[in-house]
Design a protein around this motif. Structure first.
Motif, mmCIF file in Angstrom:
data_model
loop_
_atom_site.group_PDB
_atom_site.id
_atom_site.type_symbol
_atom_site.label_atom_id
_atom_site.label_comp_id
_atom_site.label_asym_id
_atom_site.label_seq_id
_atom_site.Cartn_x
_atom_site.Cartn_y
_atom_site.Cartn_z
ATOM 1 N N TRP A 1 23.979 23.023 26.597
ATOM 2 C CA TRP A 1 23.166 22.832 27.794
ATOM 3 C C TRP A 1 21.834 22.190 27.395
ATOM 4 O O TRP A 1 21.309 22.436 26.315
ATOM 5 N N ALA B 1 21.389 19.665 32.348
ATOM 6 C CA ALA B 1 22.713 19.127 32.029
ATOM 7 C C ALA B 1 23.500 20.171 31.245
ATOM 8 O O ALA B 1 22.922 21.018 30.563
ATOM 9 N N THR B 2 24.819 20.100 31.351
ATOM 10 C CA THR B 2 25.701 20.951 30.558
ATOM 11 C C THR B 2 26.835 20.092 29.999
ATOM 12 O O THR B 2 27.133 19.013 30.516
ATOM 13 N N ALA B 3 27.469 20.591 28.946
ATOM 14 C CA ALA B 3 28.626 19.912 28.357
ATOM 15 C C ALA B 3 29.616 20.956 27.877
ATOM 16 O O ALA B 3 29.216 21.990 27.328
ATOM 17 N N VAL C 1 30.767 16.506 31.149
ATOM 18 C CA VAL C 1 29.312 16.623 31.297
ATOM 19 C C VAL C 1 28.953 16.682 32.768
ATOM 20 O O VAL C 1 29.467 15.895 33.577
ATOM 21 N N GLU D 1 25.289 16.496 34.869
ATOM 22 C CA GLU D 1 23.867 16.291 34.592
ATOM 23 C C GLU D 1 23.118 15.728 35.777
ATOM 24 O O GLU D 1 23.678 15.029 36.628
ATOM 25 N N MET E 1 22.640 12.245 28.792
ATOM 26 C CA MET E 1 23.584 12.859 27.868
ATOM 27 C C MET E 1 25.001 12.327 28.073
ATOM 28 O O MET E 1 25.711 12.044 27.107
ATOM 29 N N GLY E 2 25.414 12.168 29.316
ATOM 30 C CA GLY E 2 26.732 11.616 29.570
ATOM 31 C C GLY E 2 26.861 10.201 29.052
ATOM 32 O O GLY E 2 27.895 9.825 28.479
#
Length: 218
Positions: free
Chosen positions: A78, A88-90, A108, A110, A116-117
């Motif tokens: 995160w 954002a999370t992954a 992802v 976000e 991040m993506g």
């Protein structure tokens, strides 16, 4: 947070971060400037996913559910801090590819501007908008999933030769699905259902060895 090692890096480039100090109240990346730090647990299991969900602050943690046959959850991360919240999370998964051989997927969610993506998809810039503009105007969706029960179109975006990447929108945030190798993207030609682990953590989830794609430079 459960007692587990956490690595911290820039969500946009994967580089090191400098924590806030007397002269600066933001986390900073030397290359990207002020950024929400990406936290990645060095191990994976139900307690770690529960902790990540507690930190998510309303950002979904998307996971295929039920998992495709032979697939496991292999990582969670995160991006955010106490000051700005999670942005954002992954989640990483690993299993047999649809055309044979091993495959890895990172999902992802976000807010705009995190990047991040785009990093995992090997795209420049902080958002996928420039890569989606032509596709949205001229083509039907390249893949469709269900995210939290809602039909969600995804469009293919240019990526490095070793991966495929799809982008759409779910719950008001960008949704990326990035797969290694490139032909693993055919997984999303099937009826993939994405469940938000912040809503409910299935006890039947299976966990595997940590994914290299969340820890290394994607």
């Amino acid at each position: 947070m459960v007692n587990v090692g956490i690595s911290v890096s820039c969500p946009r480039c994967g580089g090191p971060m400098r924590s806030p100090g007397l002269m600066n109240s933001d986390w900073r990346c030397d290359a990207c400037g002020p950024m929400p730090p990406l936290h990645v647990a060095e191990h994976i299991g139900p307690e770690i996913v529960e902790s990540a969900a507690a930190h998510a602050g309303g950002v979904p943690i998307w996971c295929p559910w039920p998992l495709p046959m032979g697939w496991t959850v292999t990582g969670v991360g995160w991006a955010g801090d106490e000051r700005g919240g999670t942005r954002a999370t992954a989640l990483a998964c690993t299993g047999p590819g649809p055309l044979g051989g091993p495959a890895d997927v990172v999902l992802v969610a976000e807010e705009p501007g995190v990047g991040m993506g785009n990093r995992f998809a090997a795209l420049a810039g902080p958002d996928p908008g420039p890569y989606l503009a032509d596709s949205l105007d001229t083509t039907a969706a390249h893949a469709k999933v269900k995210a939290a029960g809602w039909p969600t179109p995804l469009w293919a975006v240019g990526a490095a030769a070793d991966r495929s990447a799809y982008v759409g929108e779910a719950r008001g945030l960008w949704l990326y699905a990035v797969a290694w190798p490139a032909d693993a993207g055919y997984l999303f030609a099937e009826d993939v259902v994405l469940h938000d682990l912040t809503d409910w953590l299935p006890k039947e989830l299976v966990y595997g060895a940590p994914s290299p794609y969340l820890h290394g430079a994607a």
